[in-house]
Design a protein around this motif. Structure first.
Motif, mmCIF file in Angstrom:
data_model
loop_
_atom_site.group_PDB
_atom_site.id
_atom_site.type_symbol
_atom_site.label_atom_id
_atom_site.label_comp_id
_atom_site.label_asym_id
_atom_site.label_seq_id
_atom_site.Cartn_x
_atom_site.Cartn_y
_atom_site.Cartn_z
ATOM 1 N N ASP A 158 38.781 96.084 58.386
ATOM 2 C CA ASP A 158 38.796 97.655 58.239
ATOM 3 C C ASP A 158 37.365 98.065 58.839
ATOM 4 O O ASP A 158 36.398 97.169 58.617
ATOM 5 C CB ASP A 158 39.328 98.047 57.127
ATOM 6 C CG ASP A 158 40.143 99.319 57.417
ATOM 7 O OD1 ASP A 158 39.959 100.151 58.359
ATOM 8 O OD2 ASP A 158 41.176 99.344 56.607
ATOM 9 N N THR A 159 37.354 99.265 59.025
ATOM 10 C CA THR A 159 35.988 99.878 59.312
ATOM 11 C C THR A 159 34.903 99.912 58.248
ATOM 12 O O THR A 159 33.692 99.972 58.233
ATOM 13 C CB THR A 159 36.434 101.409 59.806
ATOM 14 O OG1 THR A 159 37.041 102.112 58.696
ATOM 15 C CG2 THR A 159 37.038 101.350 61.099
ATOM 16 N N ASP A 160 35.619 99.922 56.883
ATOM 17 C CA ASP A 160 34.681 99.944 55.941
ATOM 18 C C ASP A 160 34.013 98.547 55.508
ATOM 19 O O ASP A 160 33.428 98.168 54.571
ATOM 20 C CB ASP A 160 35.437 100.528 54.534
ATOM 21 C CG ASP A 160 36.462 99.544 54.216
ATOM 22 O OD1 ASP A 160 36.855 98.456 54.866
ATOM 23 O OD2 ASP A 160 37.051 99.774 53.116
ATOM 24 N N GLY A 161 34.422 97.520 56.248
ATOM 25 C CA GLY A 161 33.826 96.244 56.147
ATOM 26 C C GLY A 161 34.504 95.269 55.321
ATOM 27 O O GLY A 161 34.692 94.074 55.100
ATOM 28 N N SER A 162 35.947 95.566 55.008
ATOM 29 C CA SER A 162 36.781 94.829 54.115
ATOM 30 C C SER A 162 37.778 94.050 55.034
ATOM 31 O O SER A 162 38.072 94.404 56.305
ATOM 32 C CB SER A 162 37.725 95.829 53.183
ATOM 33 O OG SER A 162 38.652 96.871 53.865
ATOM 34 N N THR A 163 38.231 92.994 54.094
ATOM 35 C CA THR A 163 39.319 92.039 54.916
ATOM 36 C C THR A 163 40.624 92.319 54.053
ATOM 37 O O THR A 163 40.564 91.972 52.958
ATOM 38 C CB THR A 163 38.776 90.667 55.114
ATOM 39 O OG1 THR A 163 37.725 90.875 56.040
ATOM 40 C CG2 THR A 163 39.852 89.879 55.685
ATOM 41 N N THR A 164 41.942 92.488 54.847
ATOM 42 C CA THR A 164 42.941 92.404 54.037
ATOM 43 C C THR A 164 43.907 91.327 54.610
ATOM 44 O O THR A 164 44.405 91.220 55.947
ATOM 45 C CB THR A 164 43.603 93.740 54.160
ATOM 46 O OG1 THR A 164 42.970 94.697 53.644
ATOM 47 C CG2 THR A 164 44.740 93.713 53.036
ATOM 48 N N VAL A 165 44.406 90.549 53.702
ATOM 49 C CA VAL A 165 45.674 89.621 54.293
ATOM 50 C C VAL A 165 46.810 90.374 54.249
ATOM 51 O O VAL A 165 47.447 90.902 53.275
ATOM 52 C CB VAL A 165 45.578 88.464 53.289
ATOM 53 C CG1 VAL A 165 46.835 87.652 53.607
ATOM 54 C CG2 VAL A 165 44.555 87.572 53.278
ATOM 55 N N LEU A 166 47.422 90.789 55.400
ATOM 56 C CA LEU A 166 48.538 91.307 55.515
ATOM 57 C C LEU A 166 49.804 90.384 55.192
ATOM 58 O O LEU A 166 50.901 91.017 54.755
ATOM 59 C CB LEU A 166 48.787 92.014 56.841
ATOM 60 C CG LEU A 166 47.640 92.881 57.106
ATOM 61 C CD1 LEU A 166 47.812 93.488 58.662
ATOM 62 C CD2 LEU A 166 47.544 94.130 56.337
ATOM 63 N N ALA A 167 50.059 89.330 55.867
ATOM 64 C CA ALA A 167 51.079 88.178 55.618
ATOM 65 C C ALA A 167 50.512 86.720 55.898
ATOM 66 O O ALA A 167 49.609 86.500 56.501
ATOM 67 C CB ALA A 167 52.118 88.903 56.695
ATOM 68 N N ASN A 168 51.084 86.116 55.103
ATOM 69 C CA ASN A 168 50.816 84.483 55.167
ATOM 70 C C ASN A 168 52.266 83.681 54.996
ATOM 71 O O ASN A 168 52.497 83.509 53.768
ATOM 72 C CB ASN A 168 49.843 84.181 54.345
ATOM 73 C CG ASN A 168 49.164 82.695 54.537
ATOM 74 O OD1 ASN A 168 49.436 82.249 55.211
ATOM 75 N ND2 ASN A 168 48.831 82.364 53.353
ATOM 76 N N VAL A 169 52.671 83.419 56.064
ATOM 77 C CA VAL A 169 54.153 82.737 56.087
ATOM 78 C C VAL A 169 53.945 81.317 56.700
ATOM 79 O O VAL A 169 53.365 81.237 57.424
ATOM 80 C CB VAL A 169 55.030 83.622 56.562
ATOM 81 C CG1 VAL A 169 56.701 82.997 56.578
ATOM 82 C CG2 VAL A 169 55.318 85.130 56.038
ATOM 83 N N ARG A 170 54.886 80.370 55.992
ATOM 84 C CA ARG A 170 54.665 79.129 56.597
ATOM 85 C C ARG A 170 55.963 78.458 56.158
ATOM 86 O O ARG A 170 56.555 78.756 55.191
ATOM 87 C CB ARG A 170 53.500 78.320 56.208
ATOM 88 C CG ARG A 170 53.303 77.901 54.778
ATOM 89 C CD ARG A 170 52.314 76.966 54.493
ATOM 90 N NE ARG A 170 52.098 76.912 53.134
ATOM 91 C CZ ARG A 170 50.902 77.226 52.443
ATOM 92 N NH1 ARG A 170 49.886 77.571 53.083
ATOM 93 N NH2 ARG A 170 50.899 77.097 51.285
ATOM 94 N N HIS A 171 56.264 77.324 57.093
ATOM 95 C CA HIS A 171 57.410 76.473 56.725
ATOM 96 C C HIS A 171 57.017 75.205 56.852
ATOM 97 O O HIS A 171 56.417 74.534 58.073
ATOM 98 C CB HIS A 171 58.789 76.774 57.785
ATOM 99 C CG HIS A 171 59.810 76.157 57.227
ATOM 100 N ND1 HIS A 171 60.338 74.860 57.666
ATOM 101 C CD2 HIS A 171 60.973 76.444 56.411
ATOM 102 C CE1 HIS A 171 61.413 74.373 57.081
ATOM 103 N NE2 HIS A 171 61.771 75.294 56.182
ATOM 104 N N ALA A 176 56.559 87.133 59.268
ATOM 105 C CA ALA A 176 55.379 87.511 58.864
ATOM 106 C C ALA A 176 54.904 89.183 59.337
ATOM 107 O O ALA A 176 54.579 89.583 58.627
ATOM 108 C CB ALA A 176 54.119 86.772 59.581
ATOM 109 N N LEU A 177 55.658 89.258 60.599
ATOM 110 C CA LEU A 177 55.167 90.515 60.919
ATOM 111 C C LEU A 177 56.029 91.701 60.202
ATOM 112 O O LEU A 177 55.567 92.722 59.938
ATOM 113 C CB LEU A 177 55.868 90.736 62.342
ATOM 114 C CG LEU A 177 55.133 90.196 63.590
ATOM 115 C CD1 LEU A 177 55.916 89.944 64.748
ATOM 116 C CD2 LEU A 177 53.708 90.591 63.872
#
Length: 366
Positions: free
Chosen positions: A38-51, A81-82
């Motif tokens: 993001d513009t404030d320098g933060s990082t966000t994990v939106l999804a993390n899926v695996r099989h 994930a989406l």
């Protein structure tokens, strides 16, 4: 600290939010992850899926079958994930995929999926080094600044440190990886592959009661693990070995599978701690970051923590969400590259089983 030089990262805060889709499939796990800068320098994990492709006890996973697993599950995992991230492929800025190292057929399957999405939705591709993905995700999650990295997985064992926009390999295995060593021994004693053979060895090791002598092979900054595997396998042919784990009154003449798991872990991990400490002394670092699937092992983290504490340092590690192969680590490393202007042309979106960690230009670091 007096005399310490602090360099600013060449990666500036983004002028707009960036979202990356990462696809990982270098071994028996197919993962899809979405990450946002993001513009404030933060990082966000939106999804993390695996099989995970799991084989019966006593069997490993073959490249052809693993590649088929990835093709069969790709659409489901990516859609999940989406959905979890609440975005569409149209919202994604780049599609990142594991270029290597790893198993050839599974890597090719994942690259094919990435190319297809790139063509369908007109999105740029970013090929990612699997090892660098682990490191960048570990740094992001733990906050480690400039650590010595112990990268331990089924296919890799390396001690790494950063210098001049490159991850330098200080030491590594001379033959097989630590994860491969543990997995192969799990097959010898017929442990389940669910959820992972290394995890099951860790649980069995907690029940071990005697430390059996095994070869301790460090060669400078490198380790050799094939000899210790041969030696621990030989104990299963000893007349004192009891496959069912019974001790008949805790007799010292009895060897159980739990004893062997305990002995194997203690010896191999001691070797890894030793070469990591050497690297810390060499570069003057007080931080250790453990990444890779074997990095989830609590005993390894404990042993490394004891060493680091004695040196006035600290150990950084993540849980199984980020230690074990996943798509989000590919998205993170890929998005860092993409923001520095790097993309992979469609004609060069090939994969390679041998992609060295020190071949990557880490342009996003000072």
């Amino acid at each position: 600290m007096p005399g310490k030089i602090r360099r600013r990262s060449p990666l500036k805060r983004p002028e707009k939010p960036y979202i990356a889709l990462g696809l990982e499939g270098s071994a028996n796990k197919f993962g899809a992850g979405l990450i946002k800068h993001d513009t404030d320098g933060s990082t966000t994990v939106l999804a993390n899926v695996r099989h995970t492709y799991i084989t019966p006890p006593g069997e490993g996973f073959q490249p052809r079958d693993t590649a088929k697993h990835h093709r069969d599950w790709a659409l489901t995992v990516i859609n999940d994930a989406l959905s979890e991230a609440r975005v569409s492929v149209h919202d994604v800025d780049c599609i990142c995929f594991t270029k290597g190292p790893g198993m050839g057929a599974p890597l090719s399957s994942v690259a094919l999926v990435a190319r297809t999405l790139s063509l369908l939705f007109n999105k740029p591709l970013v090929g990612v080094n699997h090892c660098v993905g682990h490191i960048e995700m570990g740094r992001q999650i733990t906050g480690a600044q400039n650590p010595v990295v112990l990268y331990v997985s089924g296919g890799n064992t390396q001690v790494i440190a950063y210098s001049q926009q490159c991850y330098r390999i200080f030491g590594e295995t001379l033959d097989i990886a630590v994860g491969n060593c543990l997995d192969r021994f799990a097959r010898v004693i017929n442990l389940s592959n669910d959820p992972a053979p290394g995890y099951n060895i860790e649980q069995e090791a907690k029940k071990g009661k005697q430390l059996l002598p095994l070869p301790y092979t460090t060669k400078g900054m490198d380790v050799s693990l094939s000899g210790i595997l041969t030696s621990v396998e030989a104990y299963t042919l000893d007349k004192r070995f009891q496959q069912d784990g019974s001790r008949e009154g805790d007799s010292e003449d009895i060897i159980t599978p739990q004893d062997l798991c305990f002995s194997l872990q203690e010896t191999v991990f001691a070797m890894l701690v030793e070469i990591t400490e050497r690297a810390m002394a060499h570069i003057g670092s007080k931080e250790v970051l453990i990444v890779g699937g074997v990095g989830c092992n609590e005993r390894l983290q404990e042993m490394m923590g004891i060493m680091a504490e004695e040196r006035g340092g600290k150990v950084f590690a993540t849980d199984e969400r980020f230690c074990i192969d996943n798509g989000i680590m590919i998205a993170q490393a890929g998005l860092l590259s993409y923001r520095m202007g790097f993309t992979t042309p469609l004609t060069k979106s090939t994969t390679t089983q041998r992609f060295r960690t020190d071949e990557v230009h880490a342009a996003w670091r000072a």
